[in-house]
Design an enzyme around this catalytic site. Structure first.
Site, PDB file in Angstrom:
ATOM      1  N   CYS A 197     -32.815  70.785  50.094  1.00 15.99           N
ATOM      2  CA  CYS A 197     -32.080  70.228  51.238  1.00 15.99           C
ATOM      3  C   CYS A 197     -32.656  68.873  51.578  1.00 15.99           C
ATOM      4  O   CYS A 197     -33.777  68.772  52.062  1.00 15.99           O
ATOM      5  CB  CYS A 197     -32.183  71.166  52.444  1.00 15.99           C
ATOM      6  SG  CYS A 197     -31.314  70.556  53.893  1.00 15.99           S
ATOM      7  N   GLY A 198     -31.926  67.825  51.305  1.00 11.83           N
ATOM      8  CA  GLY A 198     -32.427  66.480  51.544  1.00 11.83           C
ATOM      9  C   GLY A 198     -32.374  66.107  53.009  1.00 11.83           C
ATOM     10  O   GLY A 198     -31.517  66.568  53.745  1.00 11.83           O
TER      11      GLY A 198
END
Length: 278
Positions: A124-125
């Site tokens: 998850c950036g």
């Protein structure tokens, strides 16, 4: 180009954007303001331990340190007197868009709890661009959807006709799946906007049925609502409220028709305006 791709400085509470407004039969292209939505990664550190990621939350930039401290206390991770300092992360590996999207809270002692449910995947950036690309990698391929102006204008009323909970209480959200001609297929209500969307899509999943091309919402349009639409193969999202910057960016990247402020004889197209016909 997406909104996020146009900016390389500290995010503010809103961004400028070009939109297409449909008002009383006229089509107007002009500049507008869209509220900023970006991910904020929260990290905690304490004596003898490196800082650890505990959550990623969507927010409007501003007062980030207050948000971090309040979130950690409200979630039971720590207590007020144990918060020593809050700072933006200075990792050299962070890109320009991530620089002000990572906050580290230094605690006096080890956190009271770091349950697994609050941990987020490293996939998850925290950069908005990475977040959009992650959703696109899971998106359903869907043919482009075209809508008439008359159909778009009529969708909020058609949604309202299927809201018995709102009629009784005035305090519940709705999400509806419609055909491109404005025919209602399924409408669900919930106190949570995200829950209403999950219920509507879930009804099609459990019924082993295809998902209609148009999603209509009773409130504003956040990133996660566009995410649900894209992943489910919806081609157009229409709402009575406003979208956020990250919602607009994802809609454009996914080639989704995105319409907000649908009220009376007016609506604003933030993405896919060329597929709205007179």
């Amino acid at each position: 180009m997406s909104i996020l791709g146009q900016r390389r400085r500290r995010p503010g509470p809103s961004v400028r954007d070009r939109v297409t407004e449909f008002r009383d039969g006229a089509r107007l292209v002009h500049e507008d303001r869209v509220v900023t939505e970006e991910p904020l990664e929260l990290r905690v550190g304490w004596p003898g331990a490196p800082a650890q990621r505990v959550a990623v939350t969507m927010r409007t930039p501003g007062h980030d340190f207050e948000l971090a401290a309040g979130w950690l206390v409200h979630e039971g991770v720590t207590v007020p007197e144990e918060v020593r300092a809050v700072r933006y992360c200075t990792d050299e590996t962070l890109g320009d868009l991530e620089e002000f999207n990572v906050v580290t809270v230094d605690l006096a002692t080890q956190p009271r709890t770091l349950p697994a449910a609050r941990m987020v995947s490293s996939a998850c950036g925290v950069c908005g661009t990475d977040t959009v690309h992650d959703v696109l990698s899971r998106a359903e391929a869907v043919p482009p959807v075209s809508l008439s102006v008359a159909t778009v204008l009529g969708l909020p009323d058609r949604l309202r006709e299927e809201q018995p909970g709102f009629e009784r209480t005035g305090g519940i959200h709705a999400a509806g799946l419609f055909e491109a001609d404005g025919t209602a297929v399924v409408v669900r209500e919930d106190v949570g906007r995200h829950n209403a969307v999950d219920k509507a899509i879930g009804s099609r999943i459990l019924g082993r049925a295809s998902v209609p091309p148009v999603l209509v919402l009773s409130g504003r349009i956040g990133f996660e609502l566009v995410q649900k639409a894209v992943v489910s193969g919806v081609g157009a999202l229409v709402a009575v409220g406003a979208p956020t910057s990250l919602a607009v960016s994802l809609a454009r990247e996914a080639d989704l028709v995105l319409v907000g402020f649908t009220r009376g004889q007016r609506f604003v197209a933030y993405a896919g305006a060329d597929r709205i016909t007179d």
